[in-house]
Design an enzyme around this catalytic site. Sequence first.
Site, PDB file in Angstrom:
ATOM      1  N   ASN A   7       0.864  -1.182   0.000  1.00 23.78           N
ATOM      2  CA  ASN A   7       0.000   0.000   0.000  1.00 23.78           C
ATOM      3  C   ASN A   7       0.902   1.236   0.000  1.00 23.78           C
ATOM      4  O   ASN A   7       1.489   1.582   1.020  1.00 23.78           O
ATOM      5  CB  ASN A   7      -0.894  -0.029   1.256  1.00 23.78           C
ATOM      6  CG  ASN A   7      -1.761   1.213   1.380  1.00 23.78           C
ATOM      7  OD1 ASN A   7      -1.854   2.004   0.435  1.00 23.78           O
ATOM      8  ND2 ASN A   7      -2.386   1.385   2.529  1.00 23.78           N
ATOM      9  N   TRP A   8       0.985   1.866  -1.159  1.00 23.73           N
ATOM     10  CA  TRP A   8       1.895   3.017  -1.293  1.00 23.73           C
ATOM     11  C   TRP A   8       1.280   4.310  -0.762  1.00 23.73           C
ATOM     12  O   TRP A   8       1.940   5.345  -0.743  1.00 23.73           O
ATOM     13  CB  TRP A   8       2.281   3.208  -2.765  1.00 23.73           C
ATOM     14  CG  TRP A   8       3.134   2.123  -3.324  1.00 23.73           C
ATOM     15  CD1 TRP A   8       3.861   1.193  -2.634  1.00 23.73           C
ATOM     16  CD2 TRP A   8       3.390   1.856  -4.714  1.00 23.73           C
ATOM     17  NE1 TRP A   8       4.539   0.372  -3.496  1.00 23.73           N
ATOM     18  CE2 TRP A   8       4.262   0.757  -4.785  1.00 23.73           C
ATOM     19  CE3 TRP A   8       2.957   2.441  -5.908  1.00 23.73           C
ATOM     20  CZ2 TRP A   8       4.717   0.240  -5.999  1.00 23.73           C
ATOM     21  CZ3 TRP A   8       3.400   1.927  -7.121  1.00 23.73           C
ATOM     22  CH2 TRP A   8       4.274   0.836  -7.149  1.00 23.73           C
ATOM     23  N   LYS A   9       0.016   4.276  -0.407  1.00 20.72           N
ATOM     24  CA  LYS A   9      -0.681   5.475   0.093  1.00 20.72           C
ATOM     25  C   LYS A   9      -0.508   6.609  -0.936  1.00 20.72           C
ATOM     26  O   LYS A   9      -0.539   6.323  -2.127  1.00 20.72           O
ATOM     27  CB  LYS A   9      -0.190   5.811   1.500  1.00 20.72           C
ATOM     28  CG  LYS A   9      -0.304   4.566   2.407  1.00 20.72           C
ATOM     29  CD  LYS A   9      -0.037   4.774   3.847  1.00 20.72           C
ATOM     30  CE  LYS A   9      -0.225   3.451   4.588  1.00 20.72           C
ATOM     31  NZ  LYS A   9      -0.039   3.564   6.025  1.00 20.72           N
ATOM     32  N   HIS A  99      -9.624   1.975   5.298  1.00 17.79           N
ATOM     33  CA  HIS A  99      -8.336   2.053   5.994  1.00 17.79           C
ATOM     34  C   HIS A  99      -8.458   3.084   7.112  1.00 17.79           C
ATOM     35  O   HIS A  99      -9.184   4.084   6.968  1.00 17.79           O
ATOM     36  CB  HIS A  99      -7.246   2.461   4.990  1.00 17.79           C
ATOM     37  CG  HIS A  99      -5.864   2.343   5.550  1.00 17.79           C
ATOM     38  ND1 HIS A  99      -5.337   3.289   6.404  1.00 17.79           N
ATOM     39  CD2 HIS A  99      -4.912   1.400   5.388  1.00 17.79           C
ATOM     40  CE1 HIS A  99      -4.106   2.923   6.745  1.00 17.79           C
ATOM     41  NE2 HIS A  99      -3.822   1.775   6.145  1.00 17.79           N
ATOM     42  N   GLU A 156      -5.963  -4.054  11.313  1.00  7.14           N
ATOM     43  CA  GLU A 156      -4.989  -2.969  11.293  1.00  7.14           C
ATOM     44  C   GLU A 156      -5.053  -2.175  12.598  1.00  7.14           C
ATOM     45  O   GLU A 156      -5.791  -1.182  12.685  1.00  7.14           O
ATOM     46  CB  GLU A 156      -5.322  -2.036  10.128  1.00  7.14           C
ATOM     47  CG  GLU A 156      -5.189  -2.689   8.772  1.00  7.14           C
ATOM     48  CD  GLU A 156      -4.091  -2.018   7.965  1.00  7.14           C
ATOM     49  OE1 GLU A 156      -3.303  -2.739   7.367  1.00  7.14           O
ATOM     50  OE2 GLU A 156      -4.012  -0.774   7.982  1.00  7.14           O
ATOM     51  N   GLY A 162       2.460   2.522  10.776  1.00  6.98           N
ATOM     52  CA  GLY A 162       3.483   3.541  10.534  1.00  6.98           C
ATOM     53  C   GLY A 162       4.327   3.886  11.757  1.00  6.98           C
ATOM     54  O   GLY A 162       5.081   4.863  11.738  1.00  6.98           O
ATOM     55  N   SER A 193       3.319  -1.942  10.526  1.00  4.37           N
ATOM     56  CA  SER A 193       4.770  -2.061  10.709  1.00  4.37           C
ATOM     57  C   SER A 193       5.305  -3.453  10.369  1.00  4.37           C
ATOM     58  O   SER A 193       6.203  -3.976  11.043  1.00  4.37           O
ATOM     59  CB  SER A 193       5.163  -1.661  12.129  1.00  4.37           C
ATOM     60  OG  SER A 193       4.790  -0.315  12.380  1.00  4.37           O
ATOM     61  N   GLY A 212       2.779  -1.023   4.428  1.00  4.73           N
ATOM     62  CA  GLY A 212       2.853   0.380   4.029  1.00  4.73           C
ATOM     63  C   GLY A 212       4.298   0.795   3.836  1.00  4.73           C
ATOM     64  O   GLY A 212       4.886   0.587   2.770  1.00  4.73           O
TER      65      GLY A 212
HETATM   66  P1  PGA Z   1       2.802   0.483   7.798  1.00  7.08           P
HETATM   67  O1  PGA Z   1       1.357   0.746   7.182  1.00  7.08           O
HETATM   68  O2  PGA Z   1       3.312  -0.792   7.207  1.00  7.08           O
HETATM   69  O3  PGA Z   1       3.608   1.681   7.397  1.00  7.08           O
HETATM   70  O4  PGA Z   1       2.631   0.373   9.280  1.00  7.08           O
HETATM   71  C1  PGA Z   1       0.446  -0.300   7.167  1.00  7.08           C
HETATM   72  C2  PGA Z   1      -0.893   0.151   6.691  1.00  7.08           C
HETATM   73  O5  PGA Z   1      -1.235   1.331   6.800  1.00  7.08           O
HETATM   74  O6  PGA Z   1      -1.641  -0.669   6.181  1.00  7.08           O
END
Ligand code: PGA
Length: 228
Positions: A7-9, A99, A156, A162, A193, A212
Amino acid sequence: MPIIIANWKSNKNYEGVENWMERFGELAMAEGIGESVKVVIAPSYCHLDVVSKKIAGIDNEKVALATQDLSQFSAGSYTGAVSGVNLDSFHVKYSILGHSERRRYFHETDAEVAMKVDQAINNGIIPVVCVDDEYVESQAMSIESEYLGKCIVAYEPLSAIGSGKNENVGKVKEVVEKIKSFFGDVPVIYGGSVNDMNVAEYLLVCDGVLVGSASLDCDSFWRIVNNI
Ligand code: PGA
């Protein structure tokens, strides 16, 4: 077969996307994508076309395309929204829905996420519904009962996203069971993470991961895919 979603956001410009896909193609060619893994890439809407074409040049069976959201409305007068019809020719297989960042910054509710699930299913897209422990039940209750079994659910936990503070595997196992008690025996994945060092332990208790930060660099993402 574990599903690994990048997920590149809202990161990456066009050139960054092209470079990532080229590197991914090289690694896939040199080392092969394991038999037992399904890779999914979720770029922003404006890069769906280029990612879709690059995936076609790599392996359509092992690599699939996802969106990070989907309009809760059908095609029509909804300025700025992206409907299922808009996605028609991109071969989108999954949509990440609800999300926590959508809920937090765009004020999405369980009811809206449920409408998005309807739209996804009616457009032949598999919904990946994101939930935290507290709203597993309310989210499941808002979704039409006949659609629950067609979802993939991503657990999640807010504190793990993050932050570098990935969730305890025992807790993930517990919430996976809770999710299945409301959604039925659907695939459940974990996000928060995840990196190449911790991915293996999550795959003992769930069906995949949503990545992410560690998906932004292609080599770092490849190490996750390769560690399975
Ligand atoms: P992250 O994000 O891997 O940076 O924690 C995960 C997500 O938002 O699905």
